[in-house]
Motif scaffolding. Structure first.
Motif, mmCIF file in Angstrom:
data_model
loop_
_atom_site.group_PDB
_atom_site.id
_atom_site.type_symbol
_atom_site.label_atom_id
_atom_site.label_comp_id
_atom_site.label_asym_id
_atom_site.label_seq_id
_atom_site.Cartn_x
_atom_site.Cartn_y
_atom_site.Cartn_z
ATOM 1 N N GLU A 6 0.836 -1.206 0.000
ATOM 2 C CA GLU A 6 0.000 0.000 0.000
ATOM 3 C C GLU A 6 0.868 1.253 0.000
ATOM 4 O OE1 GLU A 6 -3.431 2.500 0.407
ATOM 5 O OE2 GLU A 6 -3.232 0.416 -0.186
ATOM 6 N N ARG A 7 1.941 1.212 0.789
ATOM 7 C CA ARG A 7 2.824 2.373 0.880
ATOM 8 C C ARG A 7 3.540 2.629 -0.438
ATOM 9 N NH1 ARG A 7 4.312 0.367 6.125
ATOM 10 N NH2 ARG A 7 6.314 -0.377 5.364
ATOM 11 N N ARG A 8 3.810 1.555 -1.193
ATOM 12 C CA ARG A 8 4.584 1.710 -2.416
ATOM 13 C C ARG A 8 3.709 2.020 -3.625
ATOM 14 N NH1 ARG A 8 9.693 -1.057 -2.365
ATOM 15 N NH2 ARG A 8 9.368 -1.657 -4.517
ATOM 16 N N ARG A 9 2.396 2.040 -3.457
ATOM 17 C CA ARG A 9 1.483 2.197 -4.586
ATOM 18 C C ARG A 9 1.223 3.687 -4.840
ATOM 19 N NH1 ARG A 9 -4.129 2.429 -5.123
ATOM 20 N NH2 ARG A 9 -4.331 2.408 -2.874
ATOM 21 N N GLN A 10 1.605 4.165 -6.002
ATOM 22 C CA GLN A 10 1.358 5.576 -6.279
ATOM 23 C C GLN A 10 -0.072 5.776 -6.750
ATOM 24 O OE1 GLN A 10 4.673 5.715 -9.051
ATOM 25 N NE2 GLN A 10 3.327 6.494 -10.631
ATOM 26 N N LEU A 11 -0.622 6.955 -6.432
ATOM 27 C CA LEU A 11 -2.041 7.194 -6.691
ATOM 28 C C LEU A 11 -2.336 7.269 -8.186
ATOM 29 C CD1 LEU A 11 -3.261 9.679 -3.943
ATOM 30 C CD2 LEU A 11 -3.370 7.198 -4.020
#
Lengths: 166, 96
Positions: A6-11
């Protein structure tokens, strides 16, 4: 999805490919890294500069050319003791809804002033540096604007630099 | 840009909201935040978060040993927005 992924997923996923497909060659891609510069003193003694591609500039200075088809390869100095009310944004390529309410979300000038006042860094350069991120000629960007800002940062006696590529 | 400054002997760190672009550019040190474009330092009026992002980024200058490092800040956009809404309610900028 794990917390880590989740932290590594860019919007906005696939940004590099999307832009590069529409404007071939407009996106930088490097195969090598540059050697790390080593800071030979504590952060608390180091003079900090800030470099932003957010198109922030002092009111009354020549607005960035946001509609030029290949971009604007100039930069503006922003006095590091400026107030957000002294500044305005000329840029089309990112949402400014947050910045219009609190400039610090993209150009955290008040936070940087506070860090220096609190002694977490040794001080601020007299100017920060600002340009617009919409520059489609990568070679020209690297040969002119990047070198011009790097020279200006050195002349302003920066020892560390924070950058925010908008 | 960042590479040009680093090559002048000035230690640099950048904030990224586009991890894929950063992976292509290979700056010396970067911190990735999973935030909206144009909101690299978080949400309006959340001074504590804005400051934390800067402090964590500057800390990378002392921590990173290998060029090309990208650090994923342990935070989500949803968390930042929730905290921002509460702050705005406290400030009277948003109804509770």
């Amino acid at each position: 999805m794990t917390a880590g992924s989740e932290r590594r997923r860019q919007l906005r996923p696939g940004l590099w490919e999307t832009v590069n497909e529409r404007y071939p060659g407009a996106m930088i891609s490097k195969t090598d890294t540059v050697p790390l510069a080593r800071l030979d003193k504590p952060l608390a003694d180091a003079r900090l500069t800030f470099i932003s591609s957010a198109g922030v500039q002092p009111k009354g200075t020549l607005p960035f050319d946001v509609v030029h088809p290949v971009g604007d390869y100039t930069f503006r100095r922003v006095p590091s003791d400026a107030s957000p009310s002294d500044l305005e944004i000329h840029q089309l390529k990112y949402p400014t809804d947050g910045a219009n309410r609190d400039l610090n979300v993209i150009f955290p000038i008040e936070r940087l002033q506070a860090l220096a006042a609190d002694g977490l860094v040794g001080g601020l350069t007299s100017s920060f540096f600002s340009f617009i991120g919409y520059n489609m000629d990568v070679k020209r960007l690297e040969a002119t604007l990047a070198e011009d800002i790097a020279d200006a940062v050195v002349a302003d006696h920066a020892e560390i630099a924070l950058l925010a590529p908008a | 840009m960042q590479r040009a400054v680093e090559q002048r002997g000035i230690a640099t760190v950048s904030i990224s909201v586009a991890r894929d672009v950063t992976e292509h550019c290979k700056p010396p040190r970067a911190v990735f935040v999973p935030f909206r474009m144009g909101h690299h330092f978080g949400v309006p009026f959340h001074a504590e978060l804005q400051r934390r992002i800067i402090v964590e980024a500057l800390g990378r200058i002392e921590e990173v040993e290998v060029s090309g490092d990208i650090y994923d800040l342990p935070i989500t956009w949803a968390q930042a927005r929730t905290e921002g809404r509460l702050i705005e309610q406290t400030m009277g900028l948003r109804p509770a």
